[in-house]
Design a protein around this motif. Structure first.
Motif, PDB file in Angstrom:
ATOM      1  N   ILE A   1      67.074 -35.528   4.715  1.00 52.83           N
ATOM      2  CA  ILE A   1      66.113 -34.439   4.942  1.00 52.83           C
ATOM      3  C   ILE A   1      65.285 -34.720   6.191  1.00 52.83           C
ATOM      4  O   ILE A   1      65.051 -33.831   7.010  1.00 52.83           O
ATOM      5  CB  ILE A   1      65.221 -34.233   3.707  1.00 52.83           C
ATOM      6  CG1 ILE A   1      66.042 -33.633   2.566  1.00 52.83           C
ATOM      7  CG2 ILE A   1      64.026 -33.334   4.029  1.00 52.83           C
ATOM      8  CD1 ILE A   1      65.315 -33.555   1.250  1.00 52.83           C
ATOM      9  N   LEU A   2      64.847 -35.962   6.355  1.00 52.55           N
ATOM     10  CA  LEU A   2      64.096 -36.324   7.561  1.00 52.55           C
ATOM     11  C   LEU A   2      64.934 -36.125   8.817  1.00 52.55           C
ATOM     12  O   LEU A   2      64.439 -35.660   9.837  1.00 52.55           O
ATOM     13  CB  LEU A   2      63.632 -37.778   7.488  1.00 52.55           C
ATOM     14  CG  LEU A   2      62.383 -38.046   6.684  1.00 52.55           C
ATOM     15  CD1 LEU A   2      62.137 -39.542   6.580  1.00 52.55           C
ATOM     16  CD2 LEU A   2      61.184 -37.363   7.294  1.00 52.55           C
ATOM     17  N   SER A   3      66.202 -36.466   8.736  1.00 49.59           N
ATOM     18  CA  SER A   3      67.071 -36.326   9.895  1.00 49.59           C
ATOM     19  C   SER A   3      67.360 -34.860  10.214  1.00 49.59           C
ATOM     20  O   SER A   3      67.359 -34.463  11.375  1.00 49.59           O
ATOM     21  CB  SER A   3      68.379 -37.077   9.637  1.00 49.59           C
ATOM     22  OG  SER A   3      69.212 -36.974  10.745  1.00 49.59           O
ATOM     23  N   ILE A   4      67.574 -34.059   9.182  1.00 49.61           N
ATOM     24  CA  ILE A   4      67.880 -32.645   9.389  1.00 49.61           C
ATOM     25  C   ILE A   4      66.648 -31.899   9.892  1.00 49.61           C
ATOM     26  O   ILE A   4      66.721 -31.088  10.808  1.00 49.61           O
ATOM     27  CB  ILE A   4      68.416 -32.012   8.092  1.00 49.61           C
ATOM     28  CG1 ILE A   4      69.779 -32.612   7.749  1.00 49.61           C
ATOM     29  CG2 ILE A   4      68.516 -30.499   8.209  1.00 49.61           C
ATOM     30  CD1 ILE A   4      70.236 -32.329   6.333  1.00 49.61           C
ATOM     31  N   GLU A   5      65.507 -32.185   9.298  1.00 45.54           N
ATOM     32  CA  GLU A   5      64.258 -31.501   9.661  1.00 45.54           C
ATOM     33  C   GLU A   5      63.433 -32.353  10.626  1.00 45.54           C
ATOM     34  O   GLU A   5      62.236 -32.510  10.472  1.00 45.54           O
ATOM     35  CB  GLU A   5      63.445 -31.204   8.389  1.00 45.54           C
ATOM     36  CG  GLU A   5      64.165 -30.360   7.374  1.00 45.54           C
ATOM     37  CD  GLU A   5      64.421 -28.939   7.849  1.00 45.54           C
ATOM     38  OE1 GLU A   5      63.797 -28.495   8.840  1.00 45.54           O
ATOM     39  OE2 GLU A   5      65.260 -28.274   7.234  1.00 45.54           O
ATOM     40  N   HIS A   6      64.076 -32.910  11.631  1.00 43.62           N
ATOM     41  CA  HIS A   6      63.395 -33.826  12.538  1.00 43.62           C
ATOM     42  C   HIS A   6      62.265 -33.157  13.330  1.00 43.62           C
ATOM     43  O   HIS A   6      61.296 -33.808  13.693  1.00 43.62           O
ATOM     44  CB  HIS A   6      64.401 -34.494  13.484  1.00 43.62           C
ATOM     45  CG  HIS A   6      65.039 -33.559  14.448  1.00 43.62           C
ATOM     46  ND1 HIS A   6      66.102 -32.772  14.105  1.00 43.62           N
ATOM     47  CD2 HIS A   6      64.751 -33.265  15.748  1.00 43.62           C
ATOM     48  CE1 HIS A   6      66.457 -32.040  15.149  1.00 43.62           C
ATOM     49  NE2 HIS A   6      65.662 -32.312  16.148  1.00 43.62           N
TER      50      HIS A   6
END
Length: 135
Positions: free
Chosen positions: A105-110
């Motif tokens: 999620i952190l990577s997708i919603e950077h």
């Protein structure tokens, strides 16, 4: 009516079906009289919930919920799996599911993650979780 019949067939499994095409068509006509023509599907669903009309137009609510949860394209799903593949490399196969989900999620919603002030977030968390007692 043709589109309602197509949707009914698409959501049918054997003898069970999620919506009735004839009811959906009449519900859509009734709702169309109450909302603005340029309203988005989300606006229409919000209108239905705000005015407590969900019991009156159940087929419309189901159709709108399905419409609003379908991805516009498969690119977002493919991006998610691509990011997941990058995160879970050969060296990180022992990562637990919950942490892997958080990292993905952190990577997708950077973009959102970069805009968060971490110092403020940590201080708020520390204040909420502090176990110091003054005597």
């Amino acid at each position: 009516m043709e589109h309602c019949l197509n949707l009914e067939q698409a959501l049918q499994h054997g003898e069970s079906k999620d919506i009735d095409a004839f009811d959906l068509c009449s519900e859509l006509q009734a709702i169309a009289r109450r909302v603005q023509r340029s309203s988005s599907p989300q606006d229409v669903l919000n209108f239905i919930w705000e005015n407590k009309l969900a019991d009156s137009v159940p087929n419309t609510v189901i159709a709108l919920c399905i419409l609003l949860t379908l991805p516009v394209s498969v690119a977002s799903g493919e991006r998610s799996f691509s990011k997941l593949k990058l995160i879970k490399t050969y060296l990180r196969t022992s990562v637990l599911q919950q942490r892997l989900v958080g990292l993905s999620i952190l990577s997708i919603e950077h973009d959102i993650a970069h805009s968060i002030d971490l110092e403020e977030l940590v201080s708020k968390f520390a204040k909420l979780k502090a176990r110091k007692h003054k005597f």
